[in-house]
Design a protein around this motif. Structure first.
Motif, PDB file in Angstrom:
ATOM      1  N   ASP A   1       4.499  -1.042   4.821  1.00 17.58           N
ATOM      2  CA  ASP A   1       3.040  -2.204   4.962  1.00 17.58           C
ATOM      3  C   ASP A   1       1.582  -1.812   4.287  1.00 17.58           C
ATOM      4  OD1 ASP A   1       2.476   0.515   5.765  1.00 17.58           O
ATOM      5  OD2 ASP A   1       2.377  -0.567   8.245  1.00 17.58           O
ATOM      6  N   THR A   2       1.064  -1.139   3.558  1.00 16.13           N
ATOM      7  CA  THR A   2      -0.404  -1.441   3.349  1.00 16.13           C
ATOM      8  C   THR A   2       0.031  -1.602   1.515  1.00 16.13           C
ATOM      9  OG1 THR A   2       0.306   1.279   2.191  1.00 16.13           O
ATOM     10  CG2 THR A   2      -1.139   1.204   4.342  1.00 16.13           C
TER      11      THR A   2
ATOM     12  N   HIS B   1      -7.706   0.341  -3.024  1.00 21.02           N
ATOM     13  CA  HIS B   1      -6.423   0.514  -2.478  1.00 21.02           C
ATOM     14  C   HIS B   1      -6.806   1.686  -1.706  1.00 21.02           C
ATOM     15  CE1 HIS B   1      -2.955   0.498  -1.534  1.00 21.02           C
ATOM     16  NE2 HIS B   1      -1.824   1.378  -2.413  1.00 21.02           N
TER      17      HIS B   1
ATOM     18  N   ARG C   1      -8.211   2.385   0.933  1.00 17.82           N
ATOM     19  CA  ARG C   1      -7.381   2.127   2.672  1.00 17.82           C
ATOM     20  C   ARG C   1      -6.107   3.108   2.725  1.00 17.82           C
ATOM     21  NH1 ARG C   1      -7.883  -2.941  -0.334  1.00 17.82           N
ATOM     22  NH2 ARG C   1      -6.300  -2.890  -1.204  1.00 17.82           N
ATOM     23  N   VAL C   2      -5.583   3.486   1.461  1.00 14.35           N
ATOM     24  CA  VAL C   2      -4.482   4.048   2.125  1.00 14.35           C
ATOM     25  C   VAL C   2      -4.184   5.215   2.774  1.00 14.35           C
ATOM     26  CG1 VAL C   2      -2.571   2.497   0.966  1.00 14.35           C
ATOM     27  CG2 VAL C   2      -3.477   4.550  -0.068  1.00 14.35           C
TER      28      VAL C   2
ATOM     29  N   THR D   1      -4.701   5.229   6.308  1.00 11.88           N
ATOM     30  CA  THR D   1      -3.045   5.033   7.377  1.00 11.88           C
ATOM     31  C   THR D   1      -2.582   6.374   7.177  1.00 11.88           C
ATOM     32  OG1 THR D   1      -3.541   2.290   5.869  1.00 11.88           O
ATOM     33  CG2 THR D   1      -1.321   3.750   6.626  1.00 11.88           C
TER      34      THR D   1
ATOM     35  N   THR E   1       4.037   3.922  11.603  1.00 13.15           N
ATOM     36  CA  THR E   1       2.910   3.963  12.431  1.00 13.15           C
ATOM     37  C   THR E   1       3.335   5.050  13.574  1.00 13.15           C
ATOM     38  OG1 THR E   1       4.136   2.571  14.239  1.00 13.15           O
ATOM     39  CG2 THR E   1       3.821   1.572  12.841  1.00 13.15           C
TER      40      THR E   1
END
Lengths: 506, 506
Positions: A145-146, A392, A395-396, A399, A478
């Motif tokens: 999803d990333t 990127h 961001r990850v 997550t 998740t």
């Protein structure tokens, strides 16, 4: 499951696996096992017949080699399927092909090279039958999803719109100059100073390991692998018919005292290590151990292959410098990949090494498959140059940090007493150790039935040492999913242990 | 050119190449050959010193292995360059790396595996210095102006827009199921009836050859190669330390009578052949020979590797059926590629083979580099499914047919008497034979100076047999450019022959 009633005749000189092969062959010939039938898993059949698993596996291998069965990675072994024409055109083509006389099988078994016998996939990676996948904690996953889809469309689009003619026919094994330049620049973030000429692009870390092995290791040569250690390195070494020496890993990484004993006792051609996030434990190699490792490498003049596959994914504390930053003599082979920070199917990695070695590896590369696909290379060069990869990564990391936290917290609250696990601050997975007395097969079967998949520990271990471990990747779920999945794992583990105790009492 | 005054001492027990290596090493140590200096080509230095070319090559190899020189494919051999920081960040990193004590070279030469000695690139493929490229008749070219850019943007865009999450983490060595299905369907055009499960995706034909070799050939095993024959197969066999047996090619393709004699005399593990458009001559294997080849394969139970690399590019007459269409026993390994019909940098090819062999090859594949990049695979599946590839093929066949005609016509009008060439009706290139007495080195130097590049014939031939040949690719030039280029080649050839006659008379 198929009912197979085979009893080995221990008085015959013929080995049991041959007897089993002949038994199965007769059933196939009599069409009692029709074409397409899935044979039982080796483990199941071995248990039901009271044979060793190896005996069953050898019998299956012979059937496969004789063309009577087919082993499909990820599916199992099947009685061989005949040509099944799917439509009229193909039916006609098939008729033309078989008009004169019926097909006869070609006896491949006698033709395989001796060196091909060493080729293998760890049995734990061959998926076993289970329920529909609800939790996938197996290795090799990423946070789908990333995926930076928009950014990837942009850079691929740019290549196809304006650069295709420039790169379409480039086939230097070293890779596109623009990507080598961008990788050299990018590696400053790992503390590595190198020139584009020191970098070669490969199809992921696995190819770098394979090429280094092809160039440095003859059959019978000794190589060192971490225990537990990365299975991709293990299979590449096995394929090269190397003598793989396991050196244990503890909370500080590779045990350099144990390594010192190995290096004093025999000549080693290559030491494979994952210092930034040990595969599979996630442990960071301590500073003392780093110094000791480099001193040993210098003293014994042995090359080190540093697989830095997961280093960009660190969620806490300063980045861990690559071992390569301290490599003054040029004896470290540094391997990196975009498989973990982007996605594995990209198949782009890189190797940084001294020129004599790099040149030799690229000769091997030229033989192997010439070069890496140029569209992916050119697109990646744009992604690096535009800072898209760095954005990127930021961001990850957020997550993955949340997923790792969820994994560690749910392990703490859901696991029964006696279960332990590593607490990595980076990477994709956690290494879990089950208490003595757990039946790993029974646990796995119950989790598979529930649709919960993980990588069994024996994939990462030398023979018979991995049964008490499992590797859990937290990458593609998740936090809420992780909490639920680990909760279920805890429940199943308690159940399995309770039933184990009951049967021990009975 | 560098002035090197080396005289071998034939009375010393030390081999001459070692003496030359030490001589060069001393010059490098004394900085009389500063870092970065390009060493003379082996051929030049051998001529000027009166040594064999092999002696010079061995001396260079040792310098490279000792880290004192670096051989860059396509550029030559250079005195090794030190780390040259390119900007402040890298300079700082370099300083940190070298703070304690100066770098020492690591002695890689003693560490290379014995089997790595067999790795090589044919010397004729290592580009020689020449003028700016005006005509590129070298192999591996394609018609860059016909690349279906819009179509490729469409299919890659489709994958990135809607399918990336589905394929990003797929890593089966066999390739994406959707592409295997499309390839199986596409192969009907070659007369081949197969199921998707019979197909595996690889990184171009070279990887298929390498994998088949890894799985079938042990060191010392005999394999058969066409003479002249494809260099990629030659290097893969050499890397496997195989005994390569050359079987001649004539106007009807592989000489099956000669093959019969070889097969009667010894056990052969693999026969490599290019029946649709023999590489490099472009000749089609005749029907009688096809029958004979299959009978021999059956009689001697030897596997055949059919490299069908160029078969879609046929410009006249009906398509040539693949040999695989007549393979009833499953002993043919069929290899195809999209490198020639699309572009080489795509790195997607495929292999169709009996399951026991395919499974074994895919085990080797898993060790080698896991799988082919998934974006390219998924995009190609769309291109096949939408008929885009077929439409593209129709267009490029017209383009290539015109270029082939221009090539054949200009050869007829521009070549001096005594020059002969093949007249293929497909593929990318023409095989030219020069009259006896031509000096191929002198011709090549004069064409290089004029910016005209071709592949020298020795690349395709066993030792010392290719000097009188050259391979001319007509793929990437317009008919007008081809006419001008071949005209110039004729002129230079006449000049070279005239000067050769003069020096013979003098």
């Amino acid at each position: 499951m198929l009912e197979l009633a085979f009893t080995p005749d221990r008085d015959r000189t013929e080995p049991v696996y041959r007897q089993l092969r002949d038994y199965l062959r007769d059933l196939i010939a009599a069409e009692r096992l029709p074409r397409g039938t899935k044979l039982p898993a080796t483990r199941e059949l071995a248990t039901s017949l009271g044979l060793s698993r190896n005996t069953v596996a050898q019998a299956y291998d012979e059937l496969v080699a004789d063309g009577l069965a087919a082993a499909h990675v990820g599916q199992g072994t099947f009685v061989a399927t005949p040509l099944r024409p799917a439509d009229d055109t193909r039916r006609a083509a098939a008729r033309a092909q078989t008009a004169d006389d019926p097909p006869r099988g070609f006896a491949w078994s006698g033709l395989f090279a001796l060196r091909a016998r060493a080729l293998a996939v760890p049995s734990g990676l061959v998926p076993r039958r289970g329920g529909p996948v609800r939790w996938d904690f197996r290795g090799g996953q990423i946070a789908l999803d990333t995926l930076p889809t928009a950014e990837l469309r942009r850079v691929f689009g740019q290549v196809l719109a304006t650069e295709l003619r420039d790169v379409a026919a480039v086939h230097t094994p070293y890779g596109l100059p623009v990507l080598r330049r961008e990788i050299a620049r990018y590696l400053v973030t790992r503390g590595i100073a190198c020139e584009p000429d020191d970098v070669a692009v490969v199809n992921g870390a696995q190819q770098a390991i394979d090429l280094a092995t092809r160039v440095l290791v003859d059959p019978g040569d000794s190589v060192v692998l971490e225990e537990p250690g990365y299975f991709g390195a293990r299979v590449a070494f096995a394929a090269a018919q190397a003598n793989v020496i396991a050196v244990d890993v503890d909370a500080h990484g590779l045990d350099t005292d144990a390594l010192a004993r190995v290096l004093r006792a025999r000549r080693v051609k290559l030491v494979y290590t994952t210092p930034a996030a040990q595969s599979p434990t996630g442990v960071v190699l301590s500073d003392d151990r780093r110094r000791a490792l480099l001193e040993l490498a210098d003293e014994h003049q042995v090359p080190i292959l540093e697989d830095d596959y997961d280093s960009e994914l660190r969620y806490e504390g300063p980045p861990i410098a690559a071992l390569k930053t301290r490599d003054r003599a040029g004896q470290l082979i540094y391997v990196g990949t975009f498989s973990k920070v982007l996605f594995p199917g990209l198949r782009v990695g890189y190797v940084v090494a001294a020129r004599p070695l790099l040149d030799k590896m690229m000769l091997a590369r030229w033989n192997a498959d010439v070069t890496t696909n140029v569209i992916g290379q050119a697109a990646l060069a744009h992604l690096l140059a535009s800072g898209g990869l760095t954005r990127h990564l930021k961001r990850v990391r957020v997550t993955y940090a949340a997923r790792l936290d969820a994994m560690l917290q749910s392990l703490a609250s859901a696991m029964p007493e006696g279960v332990t696990w590593t607490t990595p601050r980076g990477g994709h997975s956690v290494w879990v150790t089950l208490p003595a007395g757990t039946d790993p097969d029974a646990l796995m079967q119950s989790t598979l039935d529930a649709g919960l998949y993980y990588t069994p520990g024996d994939v990462f271990c030398g023979d018979g040492r991995g049964g008490r471990h499992l590797a859990l990747s937290f990458a593609n779920h998740t936090p809420a999913e992780i909490t639920a999945g680990i909760g279920l794992l805890g429940t199943l583990l308690r159940k399995q242990r309770a039933s184990g105790r009951r049967s021990a009492r009975a």
